[in-house]
Write an enzyme that holds these catalytic residues in place. Structure first.
Site, PDB file in Angstrom:
ATOM      1  N   LYS A  84       0.831  -1.217   0.000  1.00 22.42           N
ATOM      2  CA  LYS A  84       0.000   0.000   0.000  1.00 22.42           C
ATOM      3  C   LYS A  84       0.857   1.256   0.000  1.00 22.42           C
ATOM      4  O   LYS A  84       0.411   2.322  -0.442  1.00 22.42           O
ATOM      5  CB  LYS A  84      -0.979  -0.010   1.178  1.00 22.42           C
ATOM      6  N   THR A 117      -2.977   5.968   4.515  1.00 22.67           N
ATOM      7  CA  THR A 117      -1.625   6.296   4.068  1.00 22.67           C
ATOM      8  C   THR A 117      -1.632   7.131   2.796  1.00 22.67           C
ATOM      9  O   THR A 117      -0.721   7.928   2.570  1.00 22.67           O
ATOM     10  CB  THR A 117      -0.813   5.006   3.824  1.00 22.67           C
TER      11      THR A 117
END
Length: 346
Positions: free
Chosen positions: A192, A249
């Site tokens: 990710k 994030t």
């Protein structure tokens, strides 16, 4: 007698996790090689470089000696950068015992070997990989130390070890779920960061919300596709370690990966980005690892591939976006091979 835990090392995330444990009344030793940082934590109860403006619990004590850090500890939490994980685990080995719970919260790969961090730690401790627990999920250190509600997942091949980690960290503001798919949790947490870099780059280019939403959606498909081919459960990528961590994030200025991508999108050279960050940007290392992994498994990772060209081959970010937009027409459901899809539905 108070429960004791050791946290290795004293970066932002390590300090935040140590604070959670200290808030539970656990006596925490946090290990650092930096003498000045050690004195600051013990004398001023701050860690200004990594978490400015935060006052740390008084039962969180910094030490520079590994033996002193783990002496009497029933749990050890490794939160080292991926590049230092093997060295830290090797330093721990002489003082580690079989009855200690080992949790790691590092999101990345060992770049040279492409090994997951749980594999690296188990090799150095000479224990089964099932003894290691992975902690992952949407969790900015800056918010955890302010006791903002946070939810994470702990994953292990051993249900008992996962339950121990759940009990260790569960707190009024820090909710913990368990998951048996350790592989998926680690892969999701690592991959990710690549998509977060891309999201920051898109914002730096001024492309807006439409582009970023598409990038996150197709990025999730991309990391799910490679994760499943490597043996992970696809449902893990729809959970906290997957979409949860991806969202936090890729959309927040707290994220080093987003900030690095944003600067790259604005035209800042990579070496200047890294020098200005002052902390490790795991997504850059992971992009390099993903490039090799995608070739090994023969799985297309178009977003990771274009970021690799930008980071390591000097491609202009706008050119990378044009390449992604100009790819051959696809059906949206091309997330994994037909064989893999049938395997999970048989």
């Amino acid at each position: 007698m108070s429960e004791k835990a050791a946290v290795l090392v004293a970066g932002s995330w390590g300090t935040a996790l140590a604070s959670v444990l200290a808030d539970k009344g656990i006596d925490v030793n946090i290990w650092t090689r930096n003498e000045a940082q050690c004195r600051e934590i013990n004398e001023r109860h701050t860690n200004e470089r990594f978490l400015p403006g935060v006052v740390l619990p008084f039962n969180l004590v910094a030490v520079t000696d590994m033996e002193a850090a783990v002496r009497g500890a029933s749990s050890v939490v490794i939160v080292a950068p991926s590049s230092a994980a093997r060295e830290v685990a090797r330093s721990l080995k002489p003082y580690w015992s079989e009855n200690m719970l080992v949790v790691h919260a590092t999101k990345g790969f060992e770049t040279e070997s492409l090994k997951r961090i749980s594999t690296v730690i188990s090799e150095e401790l000479e224990c089964e990989e099932g003894r290691i627990v992975v902690l992952s999920g949407p969790s900015h250190a800056e918010e955890v130390v302010k006791r903002c509600p946070t939810t994470v997942v702990v994953a292990s091949l051993d249900d008992k070890e996962a339950a121990k980690a759940q009990d260790l960290f569960m707190h009024s503001y820090f909710r913990v779920y368990t998951n048996r798919d350790m592989l998926g949790a680690e892969l999701a947490g690592a991959f990710k960061n690549i998509i977060a870099l891309g999201a920051g780059m898109s914002d730096g280019l001024g492309y807006g919300d439409n582009a970023k939403a598409a990038l996150l959606t197709r990025g999730l498909a991309e990391i799910t596709r490679i994760g499943v081919e490597m043996g992970a459960n696809p449902l893990t990528f729809a959970g906290l370690a997957g979409v949860g961590d991806l969202v936090v994030t890729a959309t927040s200025k707290h994220s080093r990966n987003w900030r690095a991508g944003f600067m790259l999108g604005e035209g800042t050279p990579l070496d200047e980005v890294l020098s200005s960050m002052g902390m490790v940007v795991e997504g850059i290392r992971t992009t390099k690892a993903a490039h090799t992994i995608s070739e090994k498994y023969q799985v297309q990772m178009p977003i990771a591939s274009q970021l690799y060209h930008v980071l390591f081959e000097g491609m202009n970010p706008k050119t990378a976006v044009e390449a992604l937009m100009g790819r051959d027409r696809k059906t949206e459901m091309e997330m994994m091979s037909i064989e893999t899809w049938e395997q999970w539905h048989s």
